[in-house]
Design an enzyme around this catalytic site. Structure first.
Site, PDB file in Angstrom:
ATOM      1  N   CYS A  51     -31.536 -22.568 -19.113  1.00  0.00           N
ATOM      2  CA  CYS A  51     -31.418 -22.241 -17.691  1.00  0.00           C
ATOM      3  C   CYS A  51     -31.367 -23.553 -16.916  1.00  0.00           C
ATOM      4  O   CYS A  51     -31.327 -24.633 -17.514  1.00  0.00           O
ATOM      5  CB  CYS A  51     -32.551 -21.325 -17.221  1.00  0.00           C
ATOM      6  SG  CYS A  51     -34.176 -22.084 -17.101  1.00  0.00           S
ATOM      7  N   ARG A  88     -36.787 -18.977 -16.510  1.00  0.00           N
ATOM      8  CA  ARG A  88     -36.021 -18.028 -17.314  1.00  0.00           C
ATOM      9  C   ARG A  88     -35.919 -18.403 -18.779  1.00  0.00           C
ATOM     10  O   ARG A  88     -36.186 -17.566 -19.653  1.00  0.00           O
ATOM     11  CB  ARG A  88     -34.597 -17.883 -16.738  1.00  0.00           C
ATOM     12  CG  ARG A  88     -34.591 -17.328 -15.331  1.00  0.00           C
ATOM     13  CD  ARG A  88     -33.202 -17.348 -14.729  1.00  0.00           C
ATOM     14  NE  ARG A  88     -32.766 -18.720 -14.502  1.00  0.00           N
ATOM     15  CZ  ARG A  88     -31.529 -19.082 -14.207  1.00  0.00           C
ATOM     16  NH1 ARG A  88     -30.570 -18.164 -14.139  1.00  0.00           N
ATOM     17  NH2 ARG A  88     -31.220 -20.339 -13.994  1.00  0.00           N
ATOM     18  N   ASP A 139     -31.116 -17.037 -11.110  1.00  0.00           N
ATOM     19  CA  ASP A 139     -32.123 -18.062 -10.878  1.00  0.00           C
ATOM     20  C   ASP A 139     -33.065 -17.597  -9.767  1.00  0.00           C
ATOM     21  O   ASP A 139     -32.616 -17.305  -8.653  1.00  0.00           O
ATOM     22  CB  ASP A 139     -31.451 -19.374 -10.491  1.00  0.00           C
ATOM     23  CG  ASP A 139     -32.382 -20.558 -10.535  1.00  0.00           C
ATOM     24  OD1 ASP A 139     -33.605 -20.370 -10.369  1.00  0.00           O
ATOM     25  OD2 ASP A 139     -31.889 -21.680 -10.730  1.00  0.00           O
TER      26      ASP A 139
END
Length: 125
Positions: A8, A14, A122
C-alpha cells in the site's frame, strides 16, 4: 517457500493488515512454513513507523494476532525474491511500476484474493 508481499502507500494500515490476516490464516491452516508473507510501501513517508494504532485495535477486536514491525518501502530485490505482490489500489500499481520491473507479471490486485472488493481505498484520503 512461496513468498507474498502486500503493498500500500505507507505500509502502516492496509498492507500490514493484509499481512497479519494472511499470516493468521496460514498459521491456522498449518502453512506458515510453506508460505511467507510481509508488507511494503510505495512511498518513503512512513518508513520505520509501526502499524497505525487504530488498525492495531481493529485487528485485535477481530482476534487477528499482530507482531512488531516497521514500515519499509518495496525494492527490486523484494520483487525478485517474491512469487506474488498484491497491491491495494490503482495508485499503488502506478507507483509500483515506477519502482520495480514487473518482468514476471507478479503484480496483482488485492481483488484476486477478495473478489467482492473493487479495491481497498487509502483511509488517509
Amino acid at each position: 517457500m512461496y513468498r507474498i508481499i502486500f503493498v500500500c502507500h505507507g505500509n502502516i494500515c492496509r498492507s500490514p493488515a493484509a499481512e497479519f490476516i494472511m499470516a493468521d490464516l496460514l498459521r491456522k491452516q498449518g502453512l506458515e512454513d510453506a508460505v511467507s508473507v510481509c508488507s511494503r510501501a510505495t512511498s518513503f513517508e512512513e518508513i520505520g513507523n509501526d502499524t497505525y494504532p487504530p488498525m492495531k485495535r481493529a485487528l485485535a477486536e477481530a482476534n487477528v494476532p499482530i507482531y512488531p514491525r516497521q514500515a519499509a518501502r518495496i525494492t527490486q530485490t523484494d520483487y525478485d525474491q517474491s512469487d506474488a505482490i498484491y497491491y491495494m489500489d490503482q495508485s499503488n500499481l502506478s507507483y509500483l511500476r515506477r519502482i520495480v520491473d514487473d518482468r514476471r507479471g507478479i503484480l496483482r490486485p488485492i481483488t484476486e484474493l477478495v473478489p467482492d472488493l473493487e479495491e481497498i481505498e487509502d483511509p488517509w484520503y
